[in-house]
Design an enzyme around this catalytic site. Structure first.
Site, mmCIF file in Angstrom:
data_model
loop_
_atom_site.group_PDB
_atom_site.id
_atom_site.type_symbol
_atom_site.label_atom_id
_atom_site.label_comp_id
_atom_site.label_asym_id
_atom_site.label_seq_id
_atom_site.Cartn_x
_atom_site.Cartn_y
_atom_site.Cartn_z
ATOM 1 N N LYS A 92 -22.513 -10.345 40.011
ATOM 2 C CA LYS A 92 -23.789 -10.809 39.457
ATOM 3 C C LYS A 92 -24.905 -10.885 40.501
ATOM 4 O O LYS A 92 -26.067 -10.688 40.199
ATOM 5 C CB LYS A 92 -23.604 -12.167 38.786
ATOM 6 C CG LYS A 92 -22.842 -12.044 37.462
ATOM 7 C CD LYS A 92 -23.203 -13.149 36.500
ATOM 8 C CE LYS A 92 -22.647 -12.864 35.119
ATOM 9 N NZ LYS A 92 -21.173 -13.019 35.086
ATOM 10 N N GLU A 110 -30.845 -18.008 32.234
ATOM 11 C CA GLU A 110 -29.919 -18.635 31.298
ATOM 12 C C GLU A 110 -28.529 -18.488 31.902
ATOM 13 O O GLU A 110 -28.286 -17.593 32.703
ATOM 14 C CB GLU A 110 -29.965 -17.944 29.929
ATOM 15 C CG GLU A 110 -29.112 -16.671 29.811
ATOM 16 C CD GLU A 110 -29.590 -15.508 30.673
ATOM 17 O OE1 GLU A 110 -30.807 -15.410 30.896
ATOM 18 O OE2 GLU A 110 -28.757 -14.687 31.125
ATOM 19 N N SER A 149 -14.492 -7.290 38.920
ATOM 20 C CA SER A 149 -15.855 -7.824 38.892
ATOM 21 C C SER A 149 -16.023 -9.151 39.626
ATOM 22 O O SER A 149 -17.114 -9.465 40.090
ATOM 23 C CB SER A 149 -16.334 -7.967 37.445
ATOM 24 O OG SER A 149 -15.429 -8.749 36.683
#
Ligand SMILES: *Cc1c(COP(=O)(O)O)cnc(C)c1O
Length: 397
Positions: free
Chosen positions: A90, A112, A379
């Site tokens: 991310k 968010e 990930s």
């Protein structure tokens, strides 16, 4: 930019910009600023430097020998996004959007978050760049994800509880899209996946495409050929879009997205928007959405909070429709088993999200046989999931 959507942000019949008039000027300003930055050598150098020295890129492409032996088929390689600063992919995107916000003269980042991973990655970059940070988070998620809330608060982010709907990610994102209209002159809205209105799906893919660019060069160096299959888990779809984009033009490479199958597709309790949803509009974009017969958004279910989203990025909808990528479900149980298998065989504790992808990668390697090469995008790391996994197993679930 290769494979860009049309000027309105359409990937085939998906995507677009279904937002109220008040939000439109901000999206147009963002689109122009992003396109200018993407071709500016100074911006790209700042992004690349930050990925190298702060995030720790390139992330390794690791040959998982014991996992490969376990499945007894093709070679399995793991793209180690779990080794990035903050523990997942991310941050690639929040670094990109943070630098863009700075370039646009904004002083505050807004985001968010569901599980809190994107909130933490945004708060981290806000600290790095000396910006303010506000994070919208559903009340239910604040309760479930207390450690990440503390992390964001340490990073001096303001966590704003959202009390509407199911008080989870989809409500936090609706609220952030609304809140964003009030302070657009000073505030930059950082979306955490390839979802939302144009230009977000394109911009987030662009910042995450570093995963695919690196992985392609790394596998060519190690094996002198392209892989047969590339596998990634799909929540909103950003880590998958990032690695897929590196191989999209290689027709011989199969792209496989793994959606959260939850308790199984037949149970209705899953988060497989492509496998079990219908075309609809969610958060300003046309894509596959989990909805009931009346078109009401349905609650997603997954053991992993990061896959627990009732929509999916529009480019994935397009890839599914054209057949360039295929999407399959992996259940909670299968992912949980792989969480342990990878930990025990390789000494790598994967995020539960990533464990979905590793499970499918193993299955493919087994089915394709010894000559095959499979690349799985790992990930994120699983430290965040340890307490939940142990609690579930203590309850015998
Ligand atoms: C958030 C998250 C995901 C899901 O998001 P995508 O946008 O689909 O990539 C997957 N893995 C990890 C570790 C995450 O934190």
């Amino acid at each position: 930019m290769k494979h860009a959507p049309d000027a309105g942000g359409h990937f085939g019949s998906f995507g677009g910009r279904y937002v109220g008039e008040t939000l439109m000027p901000a999206l147009i300003e963002l689109d122009e600023a992003f396109r200018a930055a993407a071709v500016d050598p100074a911006f790209n150098a700042a992004f690349t430097d930050c990925l190298r020295d702060y995030v720790g890129r390139p992330s390794p492409l690791y040959f998982a020998r014991r996992l490969t032996e376990h499945f007894g088929g093709g070679k399995i390689y793991l793209k180690r996004e779990d080794l990035n600063h903050t523990g997942a992919h991310k941050v690639n995107n929040t670094v990109g959007q943070g630098l863009l916000a700075q370039r646009m003269g904004k002083r505050r980042l807004m985001a968010e978050t569901g599980a809190g991973q994107h909130g933490v990655a945004t708060a981290t970059v806000a600290a790095l760049l000396g910006m303010e940070c506000q994070v919208y988070m559903g009340e239910e998620d604040i309760r479930r994800q207390a450690p990440n809330v503390k992390r964001m608060e340490l990073l001096r982010a303001e966590v704003i509880p959202v009390r509407s709907g199911t008080r989870t990610l989809k409500d936090a994102m609706s609220e952030a899209l609304r809140g964003g209209t009030t302070e657009v002159r000073t505030t930059f809205y950082v979306i955490g996946s390839v979802a939302g209105p144009h230009p977000y799906p394109l911009m987030v893919r662009h910042f995450q495409s570093v995963i695919g660019t690196e992985a392609r060069a790394q596998i060519l160096e190690k094996e002198q050929r392209l892989p047969d299959v590339v596998v990634a888990c799909v929540g909103g779809g950003s880590n998958a879009a990032g690695i897929f984009s590196g191989f999209e033009d290689d027709a011989s490479v199969q792209l496989v997205g793994v959606e959260a199958g939850g308790h199984g597709m037949a149970s209705g309790q899953h988060a497989a928007s492509i496998g079990g949803g219908r075309v609809g509009i969610l958060h300003g974009s046309r894509s596959f959405v989990l909805q009931d017969a009346d078109g009401q958004i349905q609650n997603a279910h997954s053991i992993s909070a990061g896959l627990d989203y009732p929509g999916v990025g529009p480019e994935h909808a397009h890839w599914a429709k054209t057949g360039r990528a295929t999407y399959v479900p992996v259940t909670d149980k299968e992912a949980l088993a792989m969480f342990h298998t990878l930990t025990e065989l390789e000494g790598i504790i994967p995020a539960l999200e990533s464990a979905h992808a590793v499970y499918e990668g193993g299955r493919r390697a087994q089915a394709l046989g010894k000559d095959a090469i499979v690349v799985v995008n790992l990930s994120g790391r699983g430290d965040k999931d340890i307490d939940a996994v142990l609690a579930m197993e203590a309850q015998g679930k």
